[in-house]
Design a protein around this motif. Structure first.
Motif, PDB file in Angstrom:
ATOM      1  N   GLY A  21       4.019  -1.285  -6.036  1.00 20.03           N
ATOM      2  CA  GLY A  21       4.340  -2.108  -4.870  1.00 20.03           C
ATOM      3  C   GLY A  21       3.717  -3.482  -4.943  1.00 20.03           C
ATOM      4  O   GLY A  21       4.358  -4.487  -4.623  1.00 20.03           O
TER       5      GLY A  21
ATOM      6  N   TYR B  24       1.515   4.214  -7.383  1.00 17.44           N
ATOM      7  CA  TYR B  24       2.443   3.708  -6.379  1.00 17.44           C
ATOM      8  C   TYR B  24       1.966   2.371  -5.816  1.00 17.44           C
ATOM      9  O   TYR B  24       2.754   1.457  -5.601  1.00 17.44           O
ATOM     10  CB  TYR B  24       2.612   4.706  -5.230  1.00 17.44           C
ATOM     11  CG  TYR B  24       3.404   5.936  -5.592  1.00 17.44           C
ATOM     12  CD1 TYR B  24       4.640   5.838  -6.230  1.00 17.44           C
ATOM     13  CD2 TYR B  24       2.924   7.206  -5.281  1.00 17.44           C
ATOM     14  CE1 TYR B  24       5.373   6.965  -6.550  1.00 17.44           C
ATOM     15  CE2 TYR B  24       3.650   8.341  -5.602  1.00 17.44           C
ATOM     16  CZ  TYR B  24       4.876   8.217  -6.233  1.00 17.44           C
ATOM     17  OH  TYR B  24       5.586   9.329  -6.544  1.00 17.44           O
TER      18      TYR B  24
ATOM     19  N   ALA C 259       4.475   2.852  -2.684  1.00 18.32           N
ATOM     20  CA  ALA C 259       4.981   1.656  -3.367  1.00 18.32           C
ATOM     21  C   ALA C 259       5.574   0.692  -2.346  1.00 18.32           C
ATOM     22  O   ALA C 259       5.319  -0.515  -2.401  1.00 18.32           O
ATOM     23  CB  ALA C 259       6.015   2.027  -4.424  1.00 18.32           C
ATOM     24  N   PHE C 260       6.355   1.211  -1.382  1.00 12.16           N
ATOM     25  CA  PHE C 260       6.913   0.361  -0.336  1.00 12.16           C
ATOM     26  C   PHE C 260       5.799  -0.232   0.520  1.00 12.16           C
ATOM     27  O   PHE C 260       5.814  -1.413   0.851  1.00 12.16           O
ATOM     28  CB  PHE C 260       7.894   1.144   0.542  1.00 12.16           C
ATOM     29  CG  PHE C 260       8.421   0.339   1.691  1.00 12.16           C
ATOM     30  CD1 PHE C 260       9.331  -0.683   1.471  1.00 12.16           C
ATOM     31  CD2 PHE C 260       7.984   0.587   2.978  1.00 12.16           C
ATOM     32  CE1 PHE C 260       9.799  -1.448   2.535  1.00 12.16           C
ATOM     33  CE2 PHE C 260       8.451  -0.170   4.042  1.00 12.16           C
ATOM     34  CZ  PHE C 260       9.362  -1.186   3.821  1.00 12.16           C
ATOM     35  N   TRP C 261       4.791   0.590   0.883  1.00 15.90           N
ATOM     36  CA  TRP C 261       3.656   0.113   1.671  1.00 15.90           C
ATOM     37  C   TRP C 261       2.932  -1.007   0.928  1.00 15.90           C
ATOM     38  O   TRP C 261       2.614  -2.038   1.503  1.00 15.90           O
ATOM     39  CB  TRP C 261       2.687   1.259   1.973  1.00 15.90           C
ATOM     40  CG  TRP C 261       1.464   0.795   2.706  1.00 15.90           C
ATOM     41  CD1 TRP C 261       1.293   0.737   4.052  1.00 15.90           C
ATOM     42  CD2 TRP C 261       0.250   0.305   2.134  1.00 15.90           C
ATOM     43  NE1 TRP C 261       0.053   0.235   4.350  1.00 15.90           N
ATOM     44  CE2 TRP C 261      -0.614  -0.038   3.189  1.00 15.90           C
ATOM     45  CE3 TRP C 261      -0.197   0.115   0.830  1.00 15.90           C
ATOM     46  CZ2 TRP C 261      -1.886  -0.543   2.973  1.00 15.90           C
ATOM     47  CZ3 TRP C 261      -1.467  -0.391   0.623  1.00 15.90           C
ATOM     48  CH2 TRP C 261      -2.298  -0.714   1.686  1.00 15.90           C
ATOM     49  N   SER C 262       2.668  -0.791  -0.353  1.00 12.37           N
ATOM     50  CA  SER C 262       1.950  -1.777  -1.155  1.00 12.37           C
ATOM     51  C   SER C 262       2.731  -3.085  -1.218  1.00 12.37           C
ATOM     52  O   SER C 262       2.157  -4.172  -1.086  1.00 12.37           O
ATOM     53  CB  SER C 262       1.705  -1.224  -2.561  1.00 12.37           C
ATOM     54  OG  SER C 262       0.995  -2.137  -3.341  1.00 12.37           O
ATOM     55  N   PHE C 263       4.041  -2.996  -1.398  1.00 12.72           N
ATOM     56  CA  PHE C 263       4.894  -4.183  -1.434  1.00 12.72           C
ATOM     57  C   PHE C 263       4.831  -4.917  -0.092  1.00 12.72           C
ATOM     58  O   PHE C 263       4.597  -6.132  -0.050  1.00 12.72           O
ATOM     59  CB  PHE C 263       6.338  -3.782  -1.755  1.00 12.72           C
ATOM     60  CG  PHE C 263       7.308  -4.933  -1.694  1.00 12.72           C
ATOM     61  CD1 PHE C 263       7.419  -5.814  -2.750  1.00 12.72           C
ATOM     62  CD2 PHE C 263       8.107  -5.116  -0.580  1.00 12.72           C
ATOM     63  CE1 PHE C 263       8.313  -6.876  -2.702  1.00 12.72           C
ATOM     64  CE2 PHE C 263       9.000  -6.174  -0.524  1.00 12.72           C
ATOM     65  CZ  PHE C 263       9.103  -7.051  -1.589  1.00 12.72           C
ATOM     66  N   ALA C 264       5.032  -4.181   1.007  1.00 18.77           N
ATOM     67  CA  ALA C 264       5.063  -4.801   2.333  1.00 18.77           C
ATOM     68  C   ALA C 264       3.725  -5.440   2.696  1.00 18.77           C
ATOM     69  O   ALA C 264       3.675  -6.572   3.187  1.00 18.77           O
ATOM     70  CB  ALA C 264       5.463  -3.757   3.382  1.00 18.77           C
TER      71      ALA C 264
ATOM     72  N   SER D   7       4.832   9.343  -1.095  1.00 24.35           N
ATOM     73  CA  SER D   7       6.151   8.902  -1.557  1.00 24.35           C
ATOM     74  C   SER D   7       6.502   7.495  -1.070  1.00 24.35           C
ATOM     75  O   SER D   7       7.436   6.882  -1.573  1.00 24.35           O
ATOM     76  CB  SER D   7       7.220   9.880  -1.088  1.00 24.35           C
ATOM     77  OG  SER D   7       7.260   9.918   0.333  1.00 24.35           O
ATOM     78  N   ARG D   8       5.751   6.973  -0.097  1.00 26.97           N
ATOM     79  CA  ARG D   8       6.051   5.649   0.452  1.00 26.97           C
ATOM     80  C   ARG D   8       4.991   4.606   0.100  1.00 26.97           C
ATOM     81  O   ARG D   8       4.994   3.508   0.633  1.00 26.97           O
ATOM     82  CB  ARG D   8       6.175   5.756   1.968  1.00 26.97           C
ATOM     83  CG  ARG D   8       7.355   6.592   2.375  1.00 26.97           C
ATOM     84  CD  ARG D   8       7.626   6.476   3.854  1.00 26.97           C
ATOM     85  NE  ARG D   8       8.786   7.262   4.193  1.00 26.97           N
ATOM     86  CZ  ARG D   8       8.755   8.301   4.993  1.00 26.97           C
ATOM     87  NH1 ARG D   8       7.646   8.673   5.557  1.00 26.97           N
ATOM     88  NH2 ARG D   8       9.853   8.967   5.249  1.00 26.97           N
TER      89      ARG D   8
END
Length: 192
Positions: free
Chosen positions: A29, A25, A88-93, A85-86
């Protein structure tokens, strides 16, 4: 820097699979963040008539981001524990917030033009390549990042433990911000 979250997920679930899943994940991200940053610059690099202005803008953007990181040093507490589950979003942000990909912008825009060094020849090849090179750069950067972070996460999870991390942790935010300012400054000098 997401590998501590991978360790946390592995330890909480008492599973090496949870660690590996978390790393996946994080890699997703981070790759999306790097690609999101390099894609627009890859598209802009095609506009050769505007190359000098683009280089100046990218240099100022990198410098500005470094200065912003020095000014706003506080991290949101909500980012301390992230559900698997979050990630990938955390890594992106977080990768966007920390400037992932911005270090690659001066190279991608061809600010390194010394022909004697193999590294600079590679940078020149990047600058003259097409839009697909943005994807290649994002993938190569992500592989290197997840390999280094994955090794750290696995070593801490398997052998070192959280006590090691709490005793040896140091924050690289100032170093990262200074390096952004330095690279942006160098790019600004070479762009004019």
């Amino acid at each position: 820097m997401g590998w501590p979250l991978a360790v946390s997920n592995g330890l909480l679930e008492q599973s090496q699979r949870a660690l590996v899943r978390a790393l996946g994940y994080l890699a997703l991200g981070h790759a999306l963040a790097v690609f999101a940053v390099t894609l627009p610059f890859g598209m802009l690099a095609a506009l050769l008539a505007w190359q000098a202005q683009i280089q100046l803008g990218a240099s100022v953007l990198v410098i500005g981001f470094g200065v912003a990181l020095l000014i706003w040093r506080r991290h949101p507490r909500a980012l301390a524990r992230i559900a698997p589950s979050r990630l990938a979003f955390w890594s992106f942000a977080v990768a966007i917030a920390h400037g992932a990909g911005l270090m690659l912008v001066p190279i991608y825009l061809g600010l390194c033009r010394v022909e004697t060094d193999p590294g600079h020849r590679a940078a020149t090849a990047l600058a003259s390549a097409n839009l697909g090179m943005a994807l290649v750069v994002a993938v190569a950067h992500t592989i290197a990042m997840i390999a280094a972070g994955g090794c750290m996460a696995w070593l801490v999870y398997r052998y070192l433990g959280l006590k090691f991390v709490s005793r040896s942790w140091f924050n690289l935010d100032k170093v990262w911000a200074a390096s952004l300012i330095l690279v942006g400054g160098l790019a600004l000098v070479f762009a004019t």
